[in-house]
Design an enzyme around this catalytic site. Structure first.
Site, PDB file in Angstrom:
ATOM      1  N   ALA A 183       4.758   2.324  -7.599  1.00  0.00           N
ATOM      2  CA  ALA A 183       3.431   1.738  -7.381  1.00  0.00           C
ATOM      3  C   ALA A 183       2.795   2.309  -6.121  1.00  0.00           C
ATOM      4  CB  ALA A 183       3.537   0.218  -7.291  1.00  0.00           C
ATOM      5  N   TYR A 184       3.572   2.414  -5.071  1.00  0.00           N
ATOM      6  CA  TYR A 184       3.073   2.988  -3.820  1.00  0.00           C
ATOM      7  C   TYR A 184       2.606   4.424  -4.034  1.00  0.00           C
ATOM      8  CZ  TYR A 184       3.386   5.248   0.760  1.00  0.00           C
ATOM      9  OH  TYR A 184       3.131   5.997   1.882  1.00  0.00           O
ATOM     10  N   ALA A 185       3.441   5.239  -4.672  1.00  0.00           N
ATOM     11  CA  ALA A 185       3.095   6.635  -4.898  1.00  0.00           C
ATOM     12  C   ALA A 185       1.873   6.766  -5.793  1.00  0.00           C
ATOM     13  CB  ALA A 185       4.277   7.382  -5.499  1.00  0.00           C
TER      14      ALA A 185
END
Length: 278
Positions: A183-185
């Site tokens: 999700a962060y990436a």
């Protein structure tokens, strides 16, 4: 810039979880790139100074960028012309008021109506395996890492000079995969795409927009996990330079990217990860 890549080696061996040295008991992990304190009322605020705080460079130009709010306490005088203003980047409804605050600070302290540089580096990281990532976690990452720079830059456009610069920040995790950081990436990958669109759509005002890609850095990101010798060793194995970055390795590149000498670059992804995951 980027959370530790200690999962890189284990991922290549087929393991789906990072080493215990940087796992948490819960799958939920929230950390602010800008060092915002992890407690209610502060964790999501990614507190900043204009641009969140206008400051002149060596040539007298004005720039704005995020700074960790706990580092601001009692240090407002460490630069005679540096000014700080707080902003909750999760609240786009407050951005118009913030623009008014920045405009007033420019007039009062610098005798200026606009500034030259905007650096969008507030953000958070969440460690969560893809299978268990909650909608709330995903939404928070989007809100801070993508929606905030999208609409804050838009709101500040009237204050950015013709020929100014906007610098967004991404991570080497858009290139090298670390399980648990999907999700962060994804939000950072979206920032890279946004940069290209901004570069084209703001070209009429000669505003250059680029993305700075960092990698594993010796900071307090991830609640200090990069202080672990094991994590540092594992991360270093993925980096061509053979070590993780220092803060100075990254920040030294910023004035160069914002300078006139770099004026022919726009819409670019500028890699200062030390060759991570290539």
């Amino acid at each position: 810039m980027s959370p530790p890549l200690s999962a890189q080696r284990t991922a290549r061996r087929g393991a789906g979880r990072p080493p215990a040295s940087w796992r948490e008991p819960s799958h939920r992990r929230k950390d602010s790139h800008d060092g915002a304190e992890d407690r209610p009322g502060h964790r999501r605020r990614a507190r900043t100074g204009p641009g969140h705080g206008p400051a002149p460079d060596a040539r007298g130009r004005l720039g704005a960028g995020h700074l960790p709010h706990q580092r601001l306490r009692g240090r407002s005088g460490h630069h005679p012309r540096l000014r700080f203003r707080r902003l909750d980047v999760t609240r786009p409804d407050t951005f118009p008021e913030f623009v008014t605050t920045v405009r007033a600070a420019l007039r009062e302290h610098f005798g200026a109506e606009s500034f030259d540089y905007l650096v969008n580096n507030a953000g958070i990281g969440t460690f969560a395996p893809y299978e268990t990532t909650a909608p709330e976690q995903f939404d928070e990452l989007v809100r801070i890492n993508l929606k905030a720079p999208y609409f804050l830059t838009q709101a500040l456009l009237p204050l950015i000079n013709e020929g100014g610069r906007v610098l967004n920040v991404s991570t080497a995790l858009t290139r090298g995969v670390v399980p648990g950081m999907s999700a962060y990436a994804a939000t950072k990958g979206a920032v890279e795409v946004l940069t290209r669109y901004q570069a084209v759509e703001l070209a009429g005002r000669s505003i250059r927009v680029n993305t700075l890609m960092g990698g594993a850095v010796a900071t307090d990101f991830g609640r200090g996990t990069m202080n672990s010798p094991e994590v540092r060793e594992l991360a270093a194995e993925t980096i061509t330079q053979g070590r993780i970055a220092t803060v100075d390795d990254i920040t030294a590149a910023v004035p160069a990217v914002l300078s006139d000498a770099f004026q022919w670059a726009t819409g670019a992804l500028i890699d200062v990860s030390g060759g991570q995951s290539i």
